[in-house]
Write an enzyme that holds these catalytic residues in place. Structure first.
Site, PDB file in Angstrom:
ATOM      1  CB  THR A  59      -6.093   7.990   7.919  1.00 23.35           C
ATOM      2  OG1 THR A  59      -4.981   8.398   8.742  1.00 23.35           O
ATOM      3  CG2 THR A  59      -6.316   9.015   6.823  1.00 23.35           C
ATOM      4  N   GLY A 104      -7.581   3.371  11.356  1.00 18.58           N
ATOM      5  CA  GLY A 104      -8.204   2.112  10.969  1.00 18.58           C
ATOM      6  C   GLY A 104      -8.303   1.858   9.473  1.00 18.58           C
ATOM      7  CB  THR A 105      -7.014   3.563   6.428  1.00 20.88           C
ATOM      8  OG1 THR A 105      -5.678   3.695   6.931  1.00 20.88           O
ATOM      9  CG2 THR A 105      -7.727   4.884   6.586  1.00 20.88           C
ATOM     10  N   GLY A 106      -6.092   0.656   7.360  1.00 22.95           N
ATOM     11  CA  GLY A 106      -5.527  -0.637   6.975  1.00 22.95           C
ATOM     12  C   GLY A 106      -6.446  -1.790   7.315  1.00 22.95           C
ATOM     13  CB  CYS A 107      -8.498  -2.482  10.342  1.00 24.23           C
ATOM     14  SG  CYS A 107      -7.193  -2.251  11.558  1.00 24.23           S
ATOM     15  CE  LYS A 136      -1.865  -1.445   3.755  1.00 23.30           C
ATOM     16  NZ  LYS A 136      -2.692  -1.653   4.973  1.00 23.30           N
TER      17      LYS A 136
END
Length: 265
Positions: free
Chosen positions: A204, A206-209, A173
């Site tokens: 942002t 928690g964007t990866g989760c 990412k």
């Protein structure tokens, strides 16, 4: 209805971890289930403390789900210790679910470590080979590939290097880079690039989760790998564009923006 399991840590402030995963599953119309591996006392500004669940209890939670409910995809998030990773890998080898998406969570948004540094080798040895889809950000990809990433070419090289560790598909990412947000997907044969404009927001959390859970949801729904990635990228971009200014730090994304705007269809 398709059923998707999250194996991850909790976030009592609701923006990341298990809570973000369950919201993302619901937004995609799949039934969400959870195995909690760590209880994290955190909010939008800081992580106060972490209490890990015992490996035996992690295994029992996984058994409770699989012995009763069909699982169409699994999202794996925060795994803080080698013993936790070993427990999860053992039960995955036993049940052999399809569509395992691994988000190798190493740090909270504020930089607080969520994975024991000594656990990276165990992650590489026992978790990455289980992954149908691995979703590291640039700092995580650097740790796993043991190389510095400073441009798109480096992202592609790291993706290929990590793919050799046993995962089927790897997406590096680009959120930590500069310029537009470009993600690089390598499926063992070809490179795909997914580019969107960079959104100017601090919210942002928690964007990866959210992104990895969206991929798992789309795979459970039967989409191909490139399609699942494209749909997940679109979903998380919308969630960030309409993120919520909640808390004093990095607020959460808006998992249900489309639902709130358009209602149930």
């Amino acid at each position: 209805m398709k059923n998707v399991l999250s194996i991850a840590g909790s976030d009592c402030s609701g923006g990341a971890g298990i809570q973000a995963d369950l919201k993302t599953f619901s937004a995609h119309g799949v039934f969400g289930m959870s195995v909690i591996v760590s209880v994290v006392a955190e909010n939008t500004s800081r992580v106060i403390d972490i209490q890990d669940v015992t490996p035996d209890m992690i295994k029992k939670q996984i058994d409770a789900v699989f012995e009763d409910i069909e699982v169409h995809a699994v999202k794996i998030g925060m795994l803080s210790t080698p013993s936790c990773m070993e427990a999860v890998a053992e039960r995955l080898h036993h049940y052999k679910p399809n569509n395992i998406v691994v988000d190798p969570v190493m740090y909270a948004k504020n930089g607080y470590p969520l994975m024991n540094p000594d656990a990276v080798n165990t992650l590489i040895r026992v978790i990455i080979p289980c992954a149908d889809f691995l979703t590291p950000n640039i700092p995580e990809a650097e740790k796993i590939s043991r190389m510095e990433i400073s441009n798109l070419g480096d992202m592609e090289t790291a993706a290929k290097r990590i793919h050799e560790m046993g995962c089927k598909n790897i997406i590096v990412k680009g959120g930590h880079a500069v310029g537009n947000a470009v993600d690089v997907l390598y499926d063992g044969e070809r490179i795909y690039r997914y580019e969107t404009h960079r959104i100017n927001t601090k919210n942002t959390h928690g964007t990866g989760c959210t992104f990895s859970s969206a991929i798992a949801s789309n795979l459970a729904l039967g989409l191909s790998v490139p399609e699942a990635m494209e749909h997940a990228k679109r979903y998380v971009t919308t969630a960030i564009e309409h993120s919520l200014p909640i808390g004093k730090g990095n607020g959460p994304t808006h998992h249900f923006y489309d639902l709130y705007r358009n209602g149930l269809r």
